[in-house]
Write a protein that holds these residues in place. Sequence first.
Motif, PDB file in Angstrom:
ATOM      1  N   ASP A 131     -83.574 -64.461   2.049  1.00 15.13           N
ATOM      2  CA  ASP A 131     -83.758 -63.153   1.427  1.00 15.13           C
ATOM      3  C   ASP A 131     -82.756 -62.909   0.303  1.00 15.13           C
ATOM      4  N   GLN A 132     -82.391 -63.983  -0.420  1.00 16.16           N
ATOM      5  CA  GLN A 132     -81.478 -63.888  -1.552  1.00 16.16           C
ATOM      6  C   GLN A 132     -82.109 -64.609  -2.746  1.00 16.16           C
ATOM      7  N   LEU A 133     -82.163 -63.940  -3.903  1.00 15.83           N
ATOM      8  CA  LEU A 133     -82.753 -64.564  -5.082  1.00 15.83           C
ATOM      9  C   LEU A 133     -81.979 -65.806  -5.537  1.00 15.83           C
ATOM     10  N   PRO A 134     -80.631 -65.811  -5.530  1.00 14.65           N
ATOM     11  CA  PRO A 134     -79.924 -67.055  -5.865  1.00 14.65           C
ATOM     12  C   PRO A 134     -80.276 -68.203  -4.927  1.00 14.65           C
ATOM     13  N   GLY A 135     -80.457 -67.889  -3.646  1.00 15.18           N
ATOM     14  CA  GLY A 135     -80.872 -68.923  -2.703  1.00 15.18           C
ATOM     15  C   GLY A 135     -82.259 -69.437  -3.019  1.00 15.18           C
ATOM     16  N   LEU A 136     -83.164 -68.535  -3.402  1.00 14.99           N
ATOM     17  CA  LEU A 136     -84.517 -68.932  -3.786  1.00 14.99           C
ATOM     18  C   LEU A 136     -84.481 -69.836  -5.017  1.00 14.99           C
ATOM     19  N   ILE A 137     -83.598 -69.529  -5.963  1.00 11.89           N
ATOM     20  CA  ILE A 137     -83.463 -70.352  -7.171  1.00 11.89           C
ATOM     21  C   ILE A 137     -83.008 -71.769  -6.810  1.00 11.89           C
ATOM     22  N   LEU A 138     -82.004 -71.870  -5.951  1.00  4.66           N
ATOM     23  CA  LEU A 138     -81.477 -73.184  -5.575  1.00  4.66           C
ATOM     24  C   LEU A 138     -82.512 -74.002  -4.804  1.00  4.66           C
ATOM     25  N   ILE A 139     -83.204 -73.354  -3.872  1.00  7.83           N
ATOM     26  CA  ILE A 139     -84.228 -74.066  -3.098  1.00  7.83           C
ATOM     27  C   ILE A 139     -85.380 -74.514  -3.995  1.00  7.83           C
ATOM     28  N   MET A 211     -88.843 -67.654   1.829  1.00  8.06           N
ATOM     29  CA  MET A 211     -87.444 -67.258   1.666  1.00  8.06           C
ATOM     30  C   MET A 211     -87.216 -65.747   1.632  1.00  8.06           C
ATOM     31  N   ILE A 212     -88.188 -64.985   1.104  1.00  8.29           N
ATOM     32  CA  ILE A 212     -87.962 -63.571   0.796  1.00  8.29           C
ATOM     33  C   ILE A 212     -88.668 -62.672   1.805  1.00  8.29           C
ATOM     34  N   ASN A 213     -87.936 -61.669   2.273  1.00 13.60           N
ATOM     35  CA  ASN A 213     -88.489 -60.685   3.214  1.00 13.60           C
ATOM     36  C   ASN A 213     -88.423 -59.262   2.659  1.00 13.60           C
ATOM     37  N   GLY A 214     -87.326 -58.927   1.980  1.00 14.34           N
ATOM     38  CA  GLY A 214     -87.141 -57.569   1.475  1.00 14.34           C
ATOM     39  C   GLY A 214     -88.099 -57.227   0.355  1.00 14.34           C
ATOM     40  N   SER A 216     -87.733 -55.184  -2.116  1.00 11.99           N
ATOM     41  CA  SER A 216     -87.089 -55.056  -3.420  1.00 11.99           C
ATOM     42  C   SER A 216     -86.845 -56.408  -4.092  1.00 11.99           C
ATOM     43  N   LYS A 217     -87.036 -57.509  -3.367  1.00 11.44           N
ATOM     44  CA  LYS A 217     -86.757 -58.835  -3.910  1.00 11.44           C
ATOM     45  C   LYS A 217     -88.020 -59.671  -4.073  1.00 11.44           C
ATOM     46  N   LEU A 218     -89.176 -59.042  -3.937  1.00 10.67           N
ATOM     47  CA  LEU A 218     -90.428 -59.775  -4.073  1.00 10.67           C
ATOM     48  C   LEU A 218     -90.636 -60.237  -5.505  1.00 10.67           C
ATOM     49  N   THR A 219     -91.209 -61.425  -5.660  1.00 10.16           N
ATOM     50  CA  THR A 219     -91.664 -61.884  -6.966  1.00 10.16           C
ATOM     51  C   THR A 219     -93.114 -61.421  -7.160  1.00 10.16           C
ATOM     52  N   LEU A 220     -93.627 -61.550  -8.368  1.00 10.67           N
ATOM     53  CA  LEU A 220     -94.969 -61.030  -8.652  1.00 10.67           C
ATOM     54  C   LEU A 220     -96.061 -61.655  -7.783  1.00 10.67           C
ATOM     55  N   PRO A 221     -96.146 -62.995  -7.659  1.00  7.22           N
ATOM     56  CA  PRO A 221     -97.203 -63.539  -6.790  1.00  7.22           C
ATOM     57  C   PRO A 221     -97.094 -63.049  -5.355  1.00  7.22           C
ATOM     58  N   LEU A 222     -95.875 -62.919  -4.855  1.00 10.06           N
ATOM     59  CA  LEU A 222     -95.687 -62.440  -3.483  1.00 10.06           C
ATOM     60  C   LEU A 222     -96.052 -60.971  -3.362  1.00 10.06           C
ATOM     61  N   ALA A 223     -95.787 -60.201  -4.417  1.00 10.60           N
ATOM     62  CA  ALA A 223     -96.120 -58.772  -4.397  1.00 10.60           C
ATOM     63  C   ALA A 223     -97.625 -58.546  -4.371  1.00 10.60           C
ATOM     64  N   MET A 224     -98.411 -59.493  -4.894  1.00 14.60           N
ATOM     65  CA  MET A 224     -99.862 -59.324  -4.905  1.00 14.60           C
ATOM     66  C   MET A 224    -100.447 -59.265  -3.502  1.00 14.60           C
TER      67      MET A 224
END
Length: 271
Positions: A131-139, A211-214, A216-224
């Motif tokens: 649930d961290q954008l930097p972690g999502l970037i690294l992964i 990776m993302i649960n919150g 406020s941290k959703l990306t556009l495809p996930l928000a759809m």
Amino acid sequence: MLMKSWGRMVLLVYALIIAAPLYFVFLSAFKQPQTFFSSPLGWPKPFTLGNFASLFKEQPMWRYLLNSVEVTFGTVLLELLLGSMISYAIFRLGGKLGKVLFGLFLGGLIVPSQVNMLPIYTLAHKLGWSDQLPGLILISAAMLMPVSVFMLAGFMKLLSKEILEAGSMDGAGEWTLFTRFALPLSAPSIAATATFLFVMVWNDLLIPMLMINGKSKLTLPLAMLQFRGEFVTNYPMLLTGVVVTALPMVLLFLFLQKYFVAGITAGSLKG
């Protein structure tokens, strides 16, 4: 002449196959729900921009957009930096060692992403990257590194060894050769690789979903996915989101089309 006509016919059919869903998605974004269900393939009557206004009013789309921009640019920049350095090292090493190193990254293309989901989630959770954008970037960068190395290593092989050897004789170190010679000469191929990576990361759903649960941290495809209900799905709003999500990539490709074509054809210009 007959073969040319058949070739054009095949291309026309292929273009129609590609254009049909685009036509459906684009027109649906300007339809009201009742019009969408009564005439899915017809022209919007009335033609409305209400879906776009409701999309940004009811959802924090700007937040999702900024999240996608942050993840995409961060991942692509990290990919290009590390991928170009690894590819240059493979090119400079050459021989069996270079082939073995290239083969290790090539093996990463064979393993499906779904197979790695459980160990990746476990590792990210232990490292505190969930649930961290930097972690999502690294992964994301780690998952796509084989793709970057595969593309850039092929372009790096086209570099002139004589130029690099001349630079070495003049006292240039490997970092100078990499930054002053290899990178500028590989600019079209790097731009082509960046275009591929931008599309892959921007449209990625699997890794952000992992990776993302919150909210406020959703990306556009996930928000759809928020427009998909258990019993009812707001298809016009969902397809409006698809248009908003796809538009930046369309504009990016139009601006980088020149470099993209140059990078694709680079391998045919040697000799």
